[in-house]
Design a protein around this motif. Structure first.
Motif, PDB file in Angstrom:
ATOM      1  N   GLU A   1      68.695  38.298 -15.419  1.00  0.00           N
ATOM      2  CA  GLU A   1      69.127  38.413 -14.028  1.00  0.00           C
ATOM      3  C   GLU A   1      70.370  39.277 -13.846  1.00  0.00           C
ATOM      4  OE1 GLU A   1      67.750  37.198 -11.227  1.00  0.00           O
ATOM      5  OE2 GLU A   1      66.055  36.356 -12.313  1.00  0.00           O
ATOM      6  N   VAL A   2      71.176  39.418 -14.891  1.00  0.00           N
ATOM      7  CA  VAL A   2      72.453  40.114 -14.748  1.00  0.00           C
ATOM      8  C   VAL A   2      72.228  41.578 -14.362  1.00  0.00           C
ATOM      9  CG1 VAL A   2      72.663  40.900 -17.148  1.00  0.00           C
ATOM     10  CG2 VAL A   2      74.731  40.362 -15.818  1.00  0.00           C
ATOM     11  N   ASN A   3      73.172  42.127 -13.613  1.00  0.00           N
ATOM     12  CA  ASN A   3      73.115  43.528 -13.206  1.00  0.00           C
ATOM     13  C   ASN A   3      73.713  44.395 -14.312  1.00  0.00           C
ATOM     14  OD1 ASN A   3      72.988  45.924 -11.788  1.00  0.00           O
ATOM     15  ND2 ASN A   3      74.876  45.551 -10.655  1.00  0.00           N
ATOM     16  N   ASN A   4      72.884  45.217 -14.939  1.00  0.00           N
ATOM     17  CA  ASN A   4      73.365  46.121 -15.980  1.00  0.00           C
ATOM     18  C   ASN A   4      73.946  47.363 -15.326  1.00  0.00           C
ATOM     19  OD1 ASN A   4      72.375  44.909 -18.697  1.00  0.00           O
ATOM     20  ND2 ASN A   4      70.593  44.775 -17.359  1.00  0.00           N
ATOM     21  N   ASP A   5      75.229  47.592 -15.552  1.00  0.00           N
ATOM     22  CA  ASP A   5      75.903  48.707 -14.902  1.00  0.00           C
ATOM     23  C   ASP A   5      77.128  49.092 -15.724  1.00  0.00           C
ATOM     24  OD1 ASP A   5      76.472  50.665 -13.091  1.00  0.00           O
ATOM     25  OD2 ASP A   5      76.673  49.339 -11.369  1.00  0.00           O
TER      26      ASP A   5
ATOM     27  N   PRO B   1      64.496  28.377 -19.371  1.00  0.00           N
ATOM     28  CA  PRO B   1      64.596  28.564 -17.915  1.00  0.00           C
ATOM     29  C   PRO B   1      65.739  29.510 -17.554  1.00  0.00           C
ATOM     30  CG  PRO B   1      64.390  26.237 -18.483  1.00  0.00           C
ATOM     31  CD  PRO B   1      64.615  26.965 -19.770  1.00  0.00           C
ATOM     32  N   VAL B   2      65.508  30.350 -16.566  1.00  0.00           N
ATOM     33  CA  VAL B   2      66.553  31.248 -16.078  1.00  0.00           C
ATOM     34  C   VAL B   2      67.644  30.422 -15.417  1.00  0.00           C
ATOM     35  CG1 VAL B   2      67.092  33.102 -14.453  1.00  0.00           C
ATOM     36  CG2 VAL B   2      64.955  33.168 -15.756  1.00  0.00           C
ATOM     37  N   MET B   3      68.883  30.709 -15.805  1.00  0.00           N
ATOM     38  CA  MET B   3      70.015  30.008 -15.209  1.00  0.00           C
ATOM     39  C   MET B   3      71.041  31.051 -14.801  1.00  0.00           C
ATOM     40  SD  MET B   3      72.291  26.848 -16.750  1.00  0.00           S
ATOM     41  CE  MET B   3      70.843  25.796 -16.842  1.00  0.00           C
ATOM     42  N   ALA B   4      71.076  31.361 -13.517  1.00  0.00           N
ATOM     43  CA  ALA B   4      71.992  32.381 -13.014  1.00  0.00           C
ATOM     44  C   ALA B   4      72.483  31.980 -11.634  1.00  0.00           C
ATOM     45  CB  ALA B   4      71.292  33.740 -12.949  1.00  0.00           C
ATOM     46  N   SER B   5      73.787  32.002 -11.464  1.00  0.00           N
ATOM     47  CA  SER B   5      74.376  31.658 -10.167  1.00  0.00           C
ATOM     48  C   SER B   5      74.084  32.761  -9.152  1.00  0.00           C
ATOM     49  CB  SER B   5      75.889  31.467 -10.311  1.00  0.00           C
ATOM     50  OG  SER B   5      76.180  30.423 -11.219  1.00  0.00           O
TER      51      SER B   5
ATOM     52  N   TRP C   1      78.616  40.517 -10.682  1.00  0.00           N
ATOM     53  CA  TRP C   1      78.573  40.114 -12.096  1.00  0.00           C
ATOM     54  C   TRP C   1      77.774  41.196 -12.814  1.00  0.00           C
ATOM     55  CZ3 TRP C   1      78.685  34.384 -13.740  1.00  0.00           C
ATOM     56  CH2 TRP C   1      78.849  34.292 -15.143  1.00  0.00           C
ATOM     57  N   ILE C   2      78.461  42.078 -13.516  1.00  0.00           N
ATOM     58  CA  ILE C   2      77.779  43.199 -14.167  1.00  0.00           C
ATOM     59  C   ILE C   2      78.006  43.150 -15.675  1.00  0.00           C
ATOM     60  CG2 ILE C   2      77.882  44.685 -12.143  1.00  0.00           C
ATOM     61  CD1 ILE C   2      80.192  46.179 -13.401  1.00  0.00           C
ATOM     62  N   TYR C   3      77.041  43.712 -16.390  1.00  0.00           N
ATOM     63  CA  TYR C   3      77.105  43.786 -17.850  1.00  0.00           C
ATOM     64  C   TYR C   3      77.047  45.250 -18.264  1.00  0.00           C
ATOM     65  CZ  TYR C   3      75.529  43.537 -22.726  1.00  0.00           C
ATOM     66  OH  TYR C   3      75.398  43.714 -24.094  1.00  0.00           O
ATOM     67  N   ASP C   4      78.108  45.702 -18.959  1.00  0.00           N
ATOM     68  CA  ASP C   4      78.170  47.056 -19.485  1.00  0.00           C
ATOM     69  C   ASP C   4      77.701  46.994 -20.933  1.00  0.00           C
ATOM     70  OD1 ASP C   4      78.935  49.539 -20.605  1.00  0.00           O
ATOM     71  OD2 ASP C   4      80.496  49.781 -19.084  1.00  0.00           O
TER      72      ASP C   4
ATOM     73  N   ASP D   1      83.912  23.868 -11.260  1.00  0.00           N
ATOM     74  CA  ASP D   1      82.503  24.278 -11.216  1.00  0.00           C
ATOM     75  C   ASP D   1      82.218  25.150 -12.426  1.00  0.00           C
ATOM     76  OD1 ASP D   1      79.967  24.218 -10.061  1.00  0.00           O
ATOM     77  OD2 ASP D   1      80.267  26.127  -9.056  1.00  0.00           O
ATOM     78  N   THR D   2      80.939  25.320 -12.725  1.00  0.00           N
ATOM     79  CA  THR D   2      80.510  26.214 -13.796  1.00  0.00           C
ATOM     80  C   THR D   2      79.512  27.204 -13.224  1.00  0.00           C
ATOM     81  OG1 THR D   2      80.786  24.471 -15.463  1.00  0.00           O
ATOM     82  CG2 THR D   2      79.458  26.369 -16.074  1.00  0.00           C
ATOM     83  N   ILE D   3      79.750  28.485 -13.477  1.00  0.00           N
ATOM     84  CA  ILE D   3      78.846  29.533 -13.009  1.00  0.00           C
ATOM     85  C   ILE D   3      78.171  30.180 -14.218  1.00  0.00           C
ATOM     86  CG2 ILE D   3      80.093  29.953 -10.873  1.00  0.00           C
ATOM     87  CD1 ILE D   3      81.456  32.332 -12.198  1.00  0.00           C
ATOM     88  N   PHE D   4      76.999  30.763 -13.996  1.00  0.00           N
ATOM     89  CA  PHE D   4      76.188  31.269 -15.093  1.00  0.00           C
ATOM     90  C   PHE D   4      75.657  32.666 -14.787  1.00  0.00           C
ATOM     91  CE2 PHE D   4      75.776  26.683 -14.820  1.00  0.00           C
ATOM     92  CZ  PHE D   4      75.900  26.247 -16.128  1.00  0.00           C
TER      93      PHE D   4
END
Length: 293
Positions: free
Chosen positions: A179-183, A43-47, A66-69, A171-174
């Motif tokens: 879902e993450v923004n690739n940038d 399951p997708v788990m993204a805040s 929240w970006i992923y390089d 709290d916990t964020i995911f």
């Protein structure tokens, strides 16, 4: 006659064998590729991004980015911890990857008021999900004063273990690779962070003001609608019996009470706009001060 039948049977047998071989090859090929075709359904788990995450009546989180390089295999997270300073001496962060449950590196590389810029590194490039624990910490090293030095010493000794920092996972964020923004991560200097965060906060706050004004307009319309209904009911009383008038007066009073409640809500919303406008001015002031230092 018999000779012709034998030839036919041999040909049919060859076709059967060839068919069996083809089925086996296809089945084997399907078997070794089924892992790709039927990928494990996790399951997708993204805040949510740019939405308030309510922690309690007085606390909330907001993830602005929240970006992923992919080239650097790094993540950058910008989040705001509203009102956490009232309850905790400090805020810390820990990160984990789902692939093996191992802890990965996370660094709070810049803080501006309640806004934090986090950098996550050393995680699996084939990660599935990354979780970040937001941790509140309070120091509890107070020792009550005592006139007896021996008693005070014993108290300190007995509290060595008990007086460790009071730590709580708030709290916990995911984020999820789907879902993450690739940038590209381009921020490097403190001035970059100051300008970028200020722009984010100002733009977000202006949107909040716009939404609040829209809500105020809708509530003002509710009041006008109720006033129109009150006038209609008042006009109807001319043709009503005494009992009907009692019922109508009750309905009118209900609408007037409702309008008073709505007006109170509008007052609260207008006050929140004042606070939001003040937040913009303080952010701009903070931006100027940071850039001058």
């Amino acid at each position: 006659m018999l000779s012709k039948d034998r030839v036919s049977l041999k040909r049919n047998s060859s076709k059967v064998y060839i068919s069996i071989v083809i089925v086996m090859v296809l089945g084997f090929g399907f078997f070794i590729t089924s892992g790709f075709i039927f990928e494990e359904k996790i399951p997708v788990m993204a805040s949510p991004i740019n939405e308030e995450i309510e922690i309690s009546t007085s606390q909330n989180l907001k993830i602005y980015e929240w970006i992923y390089d992919e080239d650097k295999n790094e993540m950058q997270i910008i989040l705001e911890t509203n009102n956490f300073k009232r309850d905790y001496d400090s805020i810390n962060f820990e990160a984990f990857q789902r692939s093996d449950g191992e802890q990965v590196s996370i660094e709070n590389i810049y803080t501006m008021d309640d806004v934090h810029v986090l950098k996550v590194t050393d995680f699996d490039p084939e990660y599935i999900q990354i979780a970040i624990d937001v941790i509140g910490e309070n120091q509890t090293n107070d020792v009550e004063e005592s006139g007896d030095v021996d008693n005070q010493y014993e108290e300190i000794e007995s509290q060595n273990d008990e007086n460790q920092p009071d730590v709580e996972i708030v709290d916990t964020i995911f984020t999820d690779y789907r879902e993450v923004n690739n940038d590209e991560i381009i921020l490097e200097k403190d001035t970059d962070y100051t300008n970028y965060i200020s722009e984010i906060i100002i733009a977000d706050t202006e949107q909040e003001i716009e939404k609040t004004n829209t809500l105020i307009e809708a509530k003002n319309q509710e009041i006008e609608d109720n006033k129109s209904r009150i006038q209609e009911l008042t006009d109807e009383k001319v043709y009503q019996t005494q009992d009907e008038k009692v019922t109508t007066d009750s309905n009118i009073n209900g609408l007037e009470t409702e309008n008073q409640t709505i007006e109170d809500e509008i007052g609260t919303l207008e006050f929140s706009i004042t606070e939001l406008e003040d937040k913009i001015q303080k952010t701009k002031q903070k931006q100027r001060e940071e850039l001058l230092n």
